[in-house]
Design a protein around this motif. Structure first.
Motif, mmCIF file in Angstrom:
data_model
loop_
_atom_site.group_PDB
_atom_site.id
_atom_site.type_symbol
_atom_site.label_atom_id
_atom_site.label_comp_id
_atom_site.label_asym_id
_atom_site.label_seq_id
_atom_site.Cartn_x
_atom_site.Cartn_y
_atom_site.Cartn_z
ATOM 1 N N THR A 138 5.218 -3.600 -3.098
ATOM 2 C CA THR A 138 4.916 -2.195 -3.217
ATOM 3 C C THR A 138 6.220 -1.298 -3.818
ATOM 4 O O THR A 138 7.148 -1.629 -3.986
ATOM 5 C CB THR A 138 4.765 -1.464 -1.574
ATOM 6 O OG1 THR A 138 6.267 -2.086 -1.013
ATOM 7 C CG2 THR A 138 3.986 -2.278 -0.729
ATOM 8 N N PRO A 169 0.200 6.408 7.121
ATOM 9 C CA PRO A 169 -0.946 5.767 6.168
ATOM 10 C C PRO A 169 -0.783 6.189 4.584
ATOM 11 O O PRO A 169 -1.287 5.311 4.097
ATOM 12 C CB PRO A 169 -1.929 6.442 6.739
ATOM 13 C CG PRO A 169 -1.510 7.014 8.221
ATOM 14 C CD PRO A 169 -0.091 7.265 8.076
ATOM 15 N N SER A 170 0.079 7.130 4.416
ATOM 16 C CA SER A 170 0.135 7.528 2.938
ATOM 17 C C SER A 170 0.894 6.399 1.952
ATOM 18 O O SER A 170 0.861 6.500 0.887
ATOM 19 C CB SER A 170 0.699 8.887 2.678
ATOM 20 O OG SER A 170 2.258 8.729 2.931
ATOM 21 N N GLU A 210 2.141 2.744 0.546
ATOM 22 C CA GLU A 210 1.724 1.327 0.293
ATOM 23 C C GLU A 210 2.018 0.425 1.197
ATOM 24 O O GLU A 210 1.250 -0.602 1.470
ATOM 25 C CB GLU A 210 2.152 0.801 -1.152
ATOM 26 C CG GLU A 210 1.636 1.977 -2.244
ATOM 27 C CD GLU A 210 2.205 1.449 -3.896
ATOM 28 O OE1 GLU A 210 2.941 0.553 -3.699
ATOM 29 O OE2 GLU A 210 1.920 2.245 -4.614
ATOM 30 N N ASN A 244 2.327 0.647 4.527
ATOM 31 C CA ASN A 244 1.523 0.730 5.515
ATOM 32 C C ASN A 244 0.170 0.007 5.154
ATOM 33 O O ASN A 244 -0.386 -0.474 6.036
ATOM 34 C CB ASN A 244 1.314 2.296 5.980
ATOM 35 C CG ASN A 244 0.300 2.445 7.230
ATOM 36 O OD1 ASN A 244 -0.923 2.643 7.108
ATOM 37 N ND2 ASN A 244 0.908 2.189 8.390
ATOM 38 N N GLN A 245 -0.281 0.315 4.080
ATOM 39 C CA GLN A 245 -1.694 -0.054 3.542
ATOM 40 C C GLN A 245 -1.696 -1.601 3.502
ATOM 41 O O GLN A 245 -2.819 -2.129 3.841
ATOM 42 C CB GLN A 245 -2.251 0.472 2.319
ATOM 43 C CG GLN A 245 -2.407 2.031 2.521
ATOM 44 C CD GLN A 245 -2.032 2.857 1.148
ATOM 45 O OE1 GLN A 245 -2.252 2.084 0.059
ATOM 46 N NE2 GLN A 245 -1.916 4.067 1.512
ATOM 47 N N SER A 300 -1.577 -2.777 7.260
ATOM 48 C CA SER A 300 -2.933 -2.420 7.895
ATOM 49 C C SER A 300 -3.957 -3.626 7.568
ATOM 50 O O SER A 300 -5.073 -3.762 8.302
ATOM 51 C CB SER A 300 -3.488 -0.963 7.828
ATOM 52 O OG SER A 300 -2.460 -0.267 7.976
ATOM 53 N N LYS A 301 -3.932 -4.336 6.497
ATOM 54 C CA LYS A 301 -4.963 -5.464 6.174
ATOM 55 C C LYS A 301 -5.015 -6.395 7.324
ATOM 56 O O LYS A 301 -5.774 -7.067 7.423
ATOM 57 C CB LYS A 301 -4.730 -5.885 4.982
ATOM 58 C CG LYS A 301 -5.089 -4.853 3.862
ATOM 59 C CD LYS A 301 -5.019 -5.306 2.607
ATOM 60 C CE LYS A 301 -5.403 -4.318 1.531
ATOM 61 N NZ LYS A 301 -4.634 -4.701 0.172
#
Length: 449
Positions: A35, A138-139, A141, A143-144, A147-148
């Motif tokens: 990230t 959430p903005s 990388e 966090n993304q 979250s998966k």
């Protein structure tokens, strides 16, 4: 528990001078490393201004974060092999905690900023809060990727780092008196500074570590390895982390940022426009920055501004920038609490010599306890180091170890008064010889050193 994690088809390794190889087996760990927020850590030195004293200390928050992950991975795999949980609440290691532990170890420092501690002090940022924000916003990388695994996984990882996670074993593995973070930074800082004070027997410590219901303990047979760790930490603080010249360069850095901030505040109130705007710093001068503003800063951005400030019309900003970039530290003398009157007199002599004492003098004290403020009797005791005896009962380290008892609870304090080294110049070298004579005499007469 977290079934969306994939194992890599083949483990990936990172070469490392401390751990030889850092092993990555999980897709989520590799994705986190890739990230942009994690890659930013390559551009932030682990030890700030320490490289002005120990020139090898060029290592970064990136390499320490990988190292902390690797130590945690080794601990978890040892627990999984030797102390696997057989039934709920038996106090042994529940391997469904593995992934949250590894992610927290990897990300524990992700909120550190450029020249982090000095910057925080001037602009009131808080790297721990920013770490939580990077993980939960959430903005990002980061966090993304998290979250998966599951929608609540980011907040679980953040709660390990903020010490709110329900399982104390997981929290203590990342943050306690003897944790993955400290084990990596002592070995790494010791290696890169070229000092040997921070070395201890990591292999042995990992061997004697074990989980119990209330956290993590160490078999009593490993007491000497644990003692060695405590002494190493004590030595590193005295010899490296609190080195007076490194602290002097931090003082110059702090005064430089402070001066820039003051100039921009006065400009905003209408005193003319400056030719050079440090755009990435303006949100911090305005005390109105976003996460994105924070993530744009690194050591290199600040150094670039300092290079531009060398040519600034403001004599103080220009001079401080030169002192920082060209390593011209302030001098310092030790003092104790009852010297307030003498320090005021020294400040007056510095002022009479033409220096603005707001920028060219400082009082800088460093406090630390070798056993990390460890004092079981204090009002807020940190986690103790528990030794596990052969019958399974716990005994606290300093009650068994004379060595640790002799250094725990002792404050290593070194209070210093910083001033320009011109104040000690020989009289034929200086325009203000009467002041330098006064200054030197004052120091000697008051036995400040």
């Amino acid at each position: 528990m977290h079934n969306s994690n994939q194992q890599l088809p083949m483990e990936k390794v990172f070469r490392d001078p401390i751990h030889n190889y850092i092993y990555v087996q999980d897709q989520v760990i590799l994705d986190l490393i890739n990230t942009k927020e994690f890659q930013r850590l390559r551009r932030i030195h682990q030890l700030g201004t320490t490289s002005f004293v120990f020139h090898g200390a060029e290592h970064t928050r990136f390499s320490h974060s990988l190292g902390c992950y690797e130590v945690a991975r080794q601990i978890v795999s040892s627990f999984e092999r030797n102390y696997p949980s057989k039934e709920a609440n038996d106090g042994l290691w529940d391997n469904s905690e593995r992934l949250v532990t590894l992610c927290a170890a990897l990300l524990h420092d992700i909120g550190h900023g450029a020249y982090s501690h000095t910057f925080e002090h001037i602009f009131n940022t808080n790297h721990e809060e920013i770490t939580t924000q990077i993980i939960t916003d959430p903005s990002t990388e980061v966090n993304q990727v998290l979250s998966k695994i599951s929608p609540d996984f980011p907040s679980q990882v953040a709660s390990v780092i903020s010490h709110d996670y329900p399982n104390p074993q997981v929290v203590q593995l990342i943050s306690s008196q003897l944790d993955a973070d400290r084990m990596d930074y002592l070995l790494r800082d010791s290696y890169y500074t070229g000092t040997n004070y921070g070395t201890f027997d990591l292999t042995r410590i990992l061997r004697v570590m074990r989980p119990y219901k209330g956290g993590i303990g160490f078999q009593v047979s490993g007491v000497h390895a644990v003692e060695d760790f405590i002494v190493s930490r004590f030595q590193m603080y005295l010899q490296v982390y609190f080195h007076s010249v490194s602290r002097s360069m931090e003082v110059i850095l702090a005064r430089l940022l402070q001066r820039a901030n003051t100039l921009y505040q006065s400009e905003r109130s209408g005193n003319g426009q400056r030719s050079f705007q440090p755009h990435y710093l303006l949100p911090f001068f305005d005390n109105n920055f976003t996460l994105n503003d924070y993530l744009k800063l690194d050591d290199g951005v600040l150094n670039t501004y300092f290079l531009q400030w060398e040519d600034d019309d403001d004599p103080i900003l220009s001079d401080l920038a030169k002192r920082f970039l060209n390593r011209i530290p302030l001098k310092s003398i030790q003092f104790s609490n009852n010297h307030e009157k003498e320090l005021n007199e020294l400040r007056q002599i510095v002022a009479d010599s033409g220096f603005d004492t707001d920028y060219y003098t400082a009082v800088n004290s460093s406090y630390d306890l070798p056993y990390d403020a460890y004092d079981p009797t204090s009002s807020k005791p940190r986690t103790q180091i528990e030794l596990i005896q052969n019958d399974g009962s716990l005994i606290e380290l300093s009650s068994v170890s004379d060595l640790v008892r002799s250094i725990s609870g002792k404050v290593s304090t070194d209070e210093r008064f910083y001033f320009p080294k011109e104040m000690l110049a020989d009289s034929n070298e200086t325009l203000f010889s009467t002041q330098t004579e006064q200054f030197k005499n004052h120091i000697q007469n008051n036995q400040l050193i």
